[in-house]
Design a protein around this motif. Structure first.
Motif, mmCIF file in Angstrom:
data_model
loop_
_atom_site.group_PDB
_atom_site.id
_atom_site.type_symbol
_atom_site.label_atom_id
_atom_site.label_comp_id
_atom_site.label_asym_id
_atom_site.label_seq_id
_atom_site.Cartn_x
_atom_site.Cartn_y
_atom_site.Cartn_z
ATOM 1 N N GLU A 1 0.636 -1.128 -0.175
ATOM 2 C CA GLU A 1 0.146 0.103 0.014
ATOM 3 C C GLU A 1 0.857 1.303 0.079
ATOM 4 O O GLU A 1 0.427 2.255 -0.705
ATOM 5 N N LEU A 2 1.923 1.286 0.728
ATOM 6 C CA LEU A 2 2.826 2.343 0.750
ATOM 7 C C LEU A 2 3.365 2.523 -0.766
ATOM 8 O O LEU A 2 3.325 3.689 -1.188
ATOM 9 N N VAL A 3 3.902 1.653 -1.438
ATOM 10 C CA VAL A 3 4.283 1.861 -2.836
ATOM 11 C C VAL A 3 3.078 2.178 -3.640
ATOM 12 O O VAL A 3 3.409 3.182 -4.465
ATOM 13 N N ARG A 4 1.931 1.889 -3.429
ATOM 14 C CA ARG A 4 0.760 2.133 -4.363
ATOM 15 C C ARG A 4 0.429 3.680 -4.045
ATOM 16 O O ARG A 4 0.086 4.239 -5.048
ATOM 17 N N ARG A 5 0.671 4.141 -2.723
ATOM 18 C CA ARG A 5 0.167 5.427 -2.540
ATOM 19 C C ARG A 5 1.326 6.410 -3.254
ATOM 20 O O ARG A 5 0.862 7.647 -3.785
ATOM 21 N N LEU A 6 2.749 5.991 -2.980
ATOM 22 C CA LEU A 6 3.846 6.723 -3.800
ATOM 23 C C LEU A 6 3.393 7.101 -5.090
ATOM 24 O O LEU A 6 3.488 8.153 -5.929
ATOM 25 N N VAL A 7 3.081 5.911 -5.940
ATOM 26 C CA VAL A 7 2.781 5.801 -7.367
ATOM 27 C C VAL A 7 1.536 6.757 -7.481
ATOM 28 O O VAL A 7 1.896 7.682 -8.397
ATOM 29 N N ARG A 8 0.420 6.941 -6.752
ATOM 30 C CA ARG A 8 -0.667 7.709 -6.931
ATOM 31 C C ARG A 8 -0.191 9.149 -6.720
ATOM 32 O O ARG A 8 -0.733 10.144 -7.335
ATOM 33 N N GLY A 9 0.824 9.331 -5.730
ATOM 34 C CA GLY A 9 1.297 10.690 -5.665
ATOM 35 C C GLY A 9 2.180 11.321 -6.665
ATOM 36 O O GLY A 9 2.752 12.114 -6.611
ATOM 37 N N MET B 1 -1.571 3.269 -13.202
ATOM 38 C CA MET B 1 -1.607 4.108 -12.375
ATOM 39 C C MET B 1 -1.175 5.509 -12.549
ATOM 40 O O MET B 1 -1.375 6.701 -12.259
ATOM 41 N N SER B 2 -0.007 5.521 -13.222
ATOM 42 C CA SER B 2 1.024 6.751 -13.758
ATOM 43 C C SER B 2 1.218 6.810 -15.134
ATOM 44 O O SER B 2 1.667 5.805 -15.731
ATOM 45 N N PRO B 3 0.770 7.851 -15.889
ATOM 46 C CA PRO B 3 0.720 8.031 -17.247
ATOM 47 C C PRO B 3 2.119 8.043 -17.705
ATOM 48 O O PRO B 3 2.367 7.948 -18.752
ATOM 49 N N GLN B 4 3.003 8.541 -16.931
ATOM 50 C CA GLN B 4 4.526 8.909 -17.151
ATOM 51 C C GLN B 4 5.319 7.471 -16.928
ATOM 52 O O GLN B 4 6.484 7.473 -17.097
ATOM 53 N N GLY B 5 4.498 6.440 -16.385
ATOM 54 C CA GLY B 5 5.264 5.197 -16.160
ATOM 55 C C GLY B 5 5.825 5.112 -14.889
ATOM 56 O O GLY B 5 6.004 5.962 -13.865
ATOM 57 N N VAL B 6 6.269 3.737 -14.551
ATOM 58 C CA VAL B 6 6.720 3.480 -13.036
ATOM 59 C C VAL B 6 7.787 2.476 -13.195
ATOM 60 O O VAL B 6 7.785 1.491 -14.009
#
Length: 218
Positions: free
Chosen positions: A41-49, A91-96
């Protein structure tokens, strides 16, 4: 290919690439166990951010760093979302990019099996710090890194490098040979690291010291 030289004289960059290491460096020394669900969840929130490059864990000895023992499971959960969970890459249009720290060939094998996008290798300017951290000399750590980079490139995985203690060492003090920093950085670039992070491990650096160091960097 090596990156362009002349850091100190270079123009200001057009942007800054933020590499978030919280899920690894931020959690690895926590005394209380942090479960997989919380890490994911921490990683997913970072991606959302909006964070694009995230060090999600480390493939190291579970005895030495027990908090990282479940890194493979964290990566699996991120790559294989459950019911109702959005694909992390969508989740990220710029990529992860999911990154893992890999100190040796065994760590690299585990990282490749897990399916990370990138691996990171590390050494230090200080012999004492390197001995305490990885039980080897700086030269031996570079030999290990060379094996990791070769294996990573064979699998088409990019490699980032870390050099710790560039502004001082908890064991050897604040007298740092910047030419030695430059040589180790150059070694990592020669091995194929696309980027090298220079770490002020004990937080004693200042603008003047960093500028002086930058003048001799490759």
């Amino acid at each position: 290919p090596r990156r362009a030289r002349g850091f100190a004289a270079a123009a200001a960059p057009a942007g800054v690439n933020l590499v978030e290491v919280g899920p690894r460096d931020g959690l690895q020394n926590e005394k209380g166990h942090v479960d997989v669900d919380t890490k994911v969840e921490l990683v997913r929130r970072l991606v959302r951010g909006g964070v694009q490059t995230i060090e999600v864990g480390a493939f190291v000895s579970p005895t030495a760093v027990p908090q990282m023992a479940d890194t493979a499971e964290v990566v699996k959960r991120l790559l294989q979302p459950g019911d109702g969970e959005e694909d992390i890459y969508a989740m990220s249009p710029q990529g992860v990019r999911l990154v893992a720290l890999t100190p040796n060939e065994k760590g690299l094998e585990a990282a490749l099996a897990a399916g990370v996008d990138e691996v990171a290798v590390f050494t230090a300017v200080s012999e004492s710090f390197t001995k305490a951290n990885t039980n080897c000399t700086v030269a031996e750590s570079l030999e290990r890194i060379q094996k990791v980079t070769r294996g990573a490139f064979a699998a088409n995985i990019p490699v980032r490098g870390y050099v710790s203690c560039v502004m001082g060492c908890p064991y050897e003090g604040l007298d740092v040979d910047y030419d030695r920093v430059a040589r180790i950085t150059s070694d990592l670039l020669d091995m194929g690291c696309y980027e090298v992070s220079l770490g002020d491990t004990i937080g004693t650096g200042n603008f003047s010291a960093f500028y002086k160091m930058a003048e001799v960097l490759p």
